[in-house]
Design a protein around this motif. Structure first.
Motif, PDB file in Angstrom:
ATOM      1  N   SER A 216       1.103   7.796  -2.807  1.00 47.77           N
ATOM      2  CA  SER A 216      -0.220   7.566  -2.467  1.00 47.77           C
ATOM      3  C   SER A 216      -0.732   5.997  -2.527  1.00 47.77           C
ATOM      4  O   SER A 216      -1.783   5.684  -1.726  1.00 47.77           O
ATOM      5  N   ARG A 217       0.492   5.049  -2.994  1.00 46.41           N
ATOM      6  CA  ARG A 217      -0.120   3.761  -3.054  1.00 46.41           C
ATOM      7  C   ARG A 217       0.950   3.216  -2.759  1.00 46.41           C
ATOM      8  O   ARG A 217       1.747   2.121  -3.358  1.00 46.41           O
ATOM      9  N   SER A 218       1.894   3.499  -1.700  1.00 42.27           N
ATOM     10  CA  SER A 218       3.263   2.785  -1.332  1.00 42.27           C
ATOM     11  C   SER A 218       3.146   1.474  -0.430  1.00 42.27           C
ATOM     12  O   SER A 218       4.108   0.923  -0.557  1.00 42.27           O
ATOM     13  N   LYS A 219       1.868   1.251   0.109  1.00 43.04           N
ATOM     14  CA  LYS A 219       1.824  -0.174   0.497  1.00 43.04           C
ATOM     15  C   LYS A 219       1.740  -1.139  -0.179  1.00 43.04           C
ATOM     16  O   LYS A 219       0.968  -0.943  -1.064  1.00 43.04           O
ATOM     17  N   ILE A 220       2.476  -2.252   0.106  1.00 38.61           N
ATOM     18  CA  ILE A 220       2.447  -3.621  -0.802  1.00 38.61           C
ATOM     19  C   ILE A 220       1.850  -4.605   0.025  1.00 38.61           C
ATOM     20  O   ILE A 220       2.510  -4.961   1.133  1.00 38.61           O
ATOM     21  N   ARG A 221       0.849  -5.197  -0.476  1.00 42.11           N
ATOM     22  CA  ARG A 221       0.145  -6.271   0.080  1.00 42.11           C
ATOM     23  C   ARG A 221       0.158  -7.691  -0.547  1.00 42.11           C
ATOM     24  O   ARG A 221      -0.561  -8.613  -0.189  1.00 42.11           O
ATOM     25  N   ASP A 222       0.772  -7.955  -1.625  1.00 47.41           N
ATOM     26  CA  ASP A 222       1.107  -9.407  -2.169  1.00 47.41           C
ATOM     27  C   ASP A 222       2.428  -9.364  -2.693  1.00 47.41           C
ATOM     28  O   ASP A 222       3.036  -8.452  -3.083  1.00 47.41           O
ATOM     29  N   GLY A 223       2.629 -10.600  -2.718  1.00 46.39           N
ATOM     30  CA  GLY A 223       3.836 -10.985  -3.066  1.00 46.39           C
ATOM     31  C   GLY A 223       4.620 -10.758  -4.531  1.00 46.39           C
ATOM     32  O   GLY A 223       5.731 -10.346  -4.851  1.00 46.39           O
ATOM     33  N   ALA A 224       3.640 -10.564  -5.715  1.00 49.79           N
ATOM     34  CA  ALA A 224       4.190 -10.385  -6.933  1.00 49.79           C
ATOM     35  C   ALA A 224       4.320  -8.947  -6.737  1.00 49.79           C
ATOM     36  O   ALA A 224       5.408  -8.541  -7.538  1.00 49.79           O
ATOM     37  N   SER A 225       3.615  -8.019  -6.369  1.00 53.07           N
ATOM     38  CA  SER A 225       4.092  -6.491  -6.186  1.00 53.07           C
ATOM     39  C   SER A 225       5.282  -6.349  -5.606  1.00 53.07           C
ATOM     40  O   SER A 225       6.243  -5.468  -5.837  1.00 53.07           O
ATOM     41  N   LEU A 226       5.353  -7.073  -4.429  1.00 49.73           N
ATOM     42  CA  LEU A 226       6.728  -7.110  -3.752  1.00 49.73           C
ATOM     43  C   LEU A 226       7.830  -7.323  -4.429  1.00 49.73           C
ATOM     44  O   LEU A 226       8.815  -6.473  -4.569  1.00 49.73           O
ATOM     45  N   ASP A 227       7.926  -8.201  -5.339  1.00 47.12           N
ATOM     46  CA  ASP A 227       9.013  -8.883  -6.237  1.00 47.12           C
ATOM     47  C   ASP A 227       9.095  -7.719  -7.287  1.00 47.12           C
ATOM     48  O   ASP A 227      10.490  -7.417  -7.645  1.00 47.12           O
ATOM     49  N   HIS A 228       8.223  -7.174  -8.123  1.00 46.09           N
ATOM     50  CA  HIS A 228       8.398  -6.199  -8.856  1.00 46.09           C
ATOM     51  C   HIS A 228       8.990  -4.876  -8.125  1.00 46.09           C
ATOM     52  O   HIS A 228       9.976  -4.447  -8.887  1.00 46.09           O
ATOM     53  N   ALA A 229       8.703  -4.559  -7.303  1.00 48.12           N
ATOM     54  CA  ALA A 229       9.509  -3.626  -6.438  1.00 48.12           C
ATOM     55  C   ALA A 229      10.943  -3.786  -6.253  1.00 48.12           C
ATOM     56  O   ALA A 229      11.894  -2.878  -6.400  1.00 48.12           O
ATOM     57  N   LEU A 230      11.137  -5.174  -5.798  1.00 50.78           N
ATOM     58  CA  LEU A 230      12.662  -5.484  -5.317  1.00 50.78           C
ATOM     59  C   LEU A 230      13.313  -5.168  -6.507  1.00 50.78           C
ATOM     60  O   LEU A 230      14.408  -4.973  -6.715  1.00 50.78           O
ATOM     61  N   ALA A 231      12.611  -5.843  -7.889  1.00 51.74           N
ATOM     62  CA  ALA A 231      13.347  -5.965  -9.161  1.00 51.74           C
ATOM     63  C   ALA A 231      13.784  -4.632  -9.557  1.00 51.74           C
ATOM     64  O   ALA A 231      14.841  -4.210 -10.038  1.00 51.74           O
ATOM     65  N   THR A 232      12.924  -3.589  -9.313  1.00 54.18           N
ATOM     66  CA  THR A 232      13.129  -2.240  -9.619  1.00 54.18           C
ATOM     67  C   THR A 232      14.370  -1.602  -8.834  1.00 54.18           C
ATOM     68  O   THR A 232      15.221  -0.851  -9.546  1.00 54.18           O
ATOM     69  N   LEU A 233      14.696  -2.315  -7.471  1.00 49.92           N
ATOM     70  CA  LEU A 233      15.823  -1.784  -6.750  1.00 49.92           C
ATOM     71  C   LEU A 233      17.012  -2.825  -6.999  1.00 49.92           C
ATOM     72  O   LEU A 233      18.108  -2.743  -6.282  1.00 49.92           O
ATOM     73  N   GLY A 234      16.825  -3.443  -8.034  1.00 45.45           N
ATOM     74  CA  GLY A 234      18.195  -4.584  -8.445  1.00 45.45           C
ATOM     75  C   GLY A 234      18.119  -5.783  -7.478  1.00 45.45           C
ATOM     76  O   GLY A 234      19.423  -6.292  -7.311  1.00 45.45           O
ATOM     77  N   SER A 235      17.173  -6.050  -6.910  1.00 47.04           N
ATOM     78  CA  SER A 235      17.099  -7.220  -5.934  1.00 47.04           C
ATOM     79  C   SER A 235      16.449  -8.518  -6.539  1.00 47.04           C
ATOM     80  O   SER A 235      15.676  -8.240  -7.436  1.00 47.04           O
ATOM     81  N   ALA A 236      17.042  -9.663  -6.181  1.00 47.01           N
ATOM     82  CA  ALA A 236      16.394 -10.891  -6.364  1.00 47.01           C
ATOM     83  C   ALA A 236      15.031 -10.761  -5.870  1.00 47.01           C
ATOM     84  O   ALA A 236      14.917 -10.370  -4.685  1.00 47.01           O
ATOM     85  N   PRO A 237      14.154 -11.526  -6.252  1.00 46.42           N
ATOM     86  CA  PRO A 237      12.663 -11.651  -5.760  1.00 46.42           C
ATOM     87  C   PRO A 237      12.770 -12.373  -4.296  1.00 46.42           C
ATOM     88  O   PRO A 237      13.646 -13.263  -4.075  1.00 46.42           O
ATOM     89  N   PHE A 238      11.819 -11.906  -3.471  1.00 42.99           N
ATOM     90  CA  PHE A 238      11.560 -12.198  -2.275  1.00 42.99           C
ATOM     91  C   PHE A 238      10.785 -13.755  -2.612  1.00 42.99           C
ATOM     92  O   PHE A 238      11.026 -15.002  -1.526  1.00 42.99           O
ATOM     93  N   GLY A 239       9.952 -13.981  -3.452  1.00 45.76           N
ATOM     94  CA  GLY A 239       9.470 -15.090  -3.763  1.00 45.76           C
ATOM     95  C   GLY A 239       8.302 -15.790  -2.907  1.00 45.76           C
ATOM     96  O   GLY A 239       7.901 -16.859  -2.838  1.00 45.76           O
ATOM     97  N   HIS A 240       7.355 -14.708  -2.378  1.00 47.50           N
ATOM     98  CA  HIS A 240       6.138 -15.068  -1.726  1.00 47.50           C
ATOM     99  C   HIS A 240       4.903 -14.888  -2.354  1.00 47.50           C
ATOM    100  O   HIS A 240       4.830 -13.957  -3.173  1.00 47.50           O
ATOM    101  N   ALA A 241       4.199 -15.939  -2.248  1.00 46.63           N
ATOM    102  CA  ALA A 241       3.092 -16.072  -3.218  1.00 46.63           C
ATOM    103  C   ALA A 241       1.636 -15.629  -2.246  1.00 46.63           C
ATOM    104  O   ALA A 241       1.853 -15.952  -1.293  1.00 46.63           O
ATOM    105  N   GLY A 242       1.116 -14.746  -2.900  1.00 43.96           N
ATOM    106  CA  GLY A 242      -0.228 -14.327  -2.252  1.00 43.96           C
ATOM    107  C   GLY A 242      -0.074 -13.136  -1.421  1.00 43.96           C
ATOM    108  O   GLY A 242       0.780 -12.208  -1.553  1.00 43.96           O
ATOM    109  N   ALA A 243      -1.108 -13.008  -0.493  1.00 40.93           N
ATOM    110  CA  ALA A 243      -0.852 -11.862   0.464  1.00 40.93           C
ATOM    111  C   ALA A 243       0.254 -11.920   1.351  1.00 40.93           C
ATOM    112  O   ALA A 243       0.826 -12.796   1.915  1.00 40.93           O
TER     113      ALA A 243
END
Length: 288
Positions: A216-243
């Motif tokens: 129900s909350r699959s959409k990610i719209r900020d860099g911090a949440s994106l990096d957290h999701a990538l880390a869960t998948l074993g990936s280095a951070p994308f490193g985007h700040a903000g929206a």
């Protein structure tokens, strides 16, 4: 270890016009480096994506496209029950869509959904609902029933109405799949080849769930949440700040997810995927 060297996720759009904010491409290689956007800042057209797949796709790539490969077939024994010209399988369906829309620019599909017999099966804008569109949500493929069992909320590809509709994006995607001309295998309509690139269908919500997000909350719209999701998948951070645009984040997360799971035999052999379903309806990679 996966036999693929590159992992590409394409967030797709069936919207009217030539170029679309809703199209995003992300790519990563083996290892744990962060996925990257392909041509960041560029507003893609559907034709450009097709050209990129045909002429610029790295060898031995697994490409996930966020669209429905086909229409429901198994529930009624036909895509368009009651019509003698109803295509026999997914490739024949792709060819029909492309032929009926041959003169339509930007890989549009109005020529197909407005044709006399197909239109009877679609729910269209302006209160136009075909007499063969069933009451309720509409017909679903077997793979979409599998998605439901995972906690997702798929929509019928016969529904062309509403913000969450996927019908036109799927139909425009079928034109792309047809125009690949067999140069790239399309799983599972084509068997998984021992080498070379492969296109598969993805549902980005499945990737987001694997990255720790509820459906129900699959959409990610900020860099911090994106990096957290990538880390869960074993990936280095994308490193985007903000929206961040959620089409881009969908593509980035799904590319990393494909890298993580492409080696898993169970995802290539789901229990409900029969040869007949593979030939007619296709399947969503990751739906089990």
């Amino acid at each position: 270890m996966s036999r693929f060297a590159h992992f590409v996720a394409i967030d797709w759009s069936g919207a009217a016009g030539e170029r679309h904010k809703g199209i995003a491409l992300a790519h990563c290689t083996t290892g744990d480096a962060a996925p990257a956007l392909v041509r960041p800042g560029h507003r893609w057209s559907r034709q450009e994506v097709l050209d990129w797949l045909l002429h610029h796709l790295p060898s031995d790539s697994l490409v996930g496209m966020d669209l429905g490969q086909s229409l429901p077939f198994a529930d009624c024994g036909a895509f368009f029950p009651g019509w003698d010209a109803s295509p026999a399988d997914a490739r024949a369906l792709w060819a029909m869509v492309d032929t009926l829309c041959a003169d339509e620019p930007h890989l549009g599909v109005n020529g197909f959904v407005d044709a006399t017999e197909p239109s009877r099966h679609f729910r269209r804008h302006g209160g136009r609902c075909g007499d063969r569109f069933p009451a309720g949500r509409g017909r679903l493929r077997v793979t979409e029933r599998a998605q439901e069992a995972m906690g997702c909320k798929p929509y019928s590809n016969f529904n062309l109405v509403g913000a969450a509709q996927v019908g036109k994006s799927s139909l425009s995607g079928m034109r792309v799949l047809h125009r690949l001309g067999g140069q790239i295998a399309v799983w599972p309509i084509d068997p998984l080849p021992p080498q070379g690139s492969v296109v598969c269908e993805i549902y980005t919500t499945i990737a987001a769930m694997a990255a720790g997000r509820p459906a129900s909350r699959s959409k990610i719209r900020d860099g911090a949440s994106l990096d957290h999701a990538l880390a869960t998948l074993g990936s280095a951070p994308f490193g985007h700040a903000g929206a961040i645009d959620d089409h881009q984040s969908d593509a980035l997360i799904t590319a990393a997810w494909l890298r993580t799971v492409a080696h898993m035999p169970a995802l290539w052999h789901p229990a409900a995927l029969t040869p007949e379903i593979a030939r007619t309806e296709g399947w969503t990679f990751g739906a089990t």
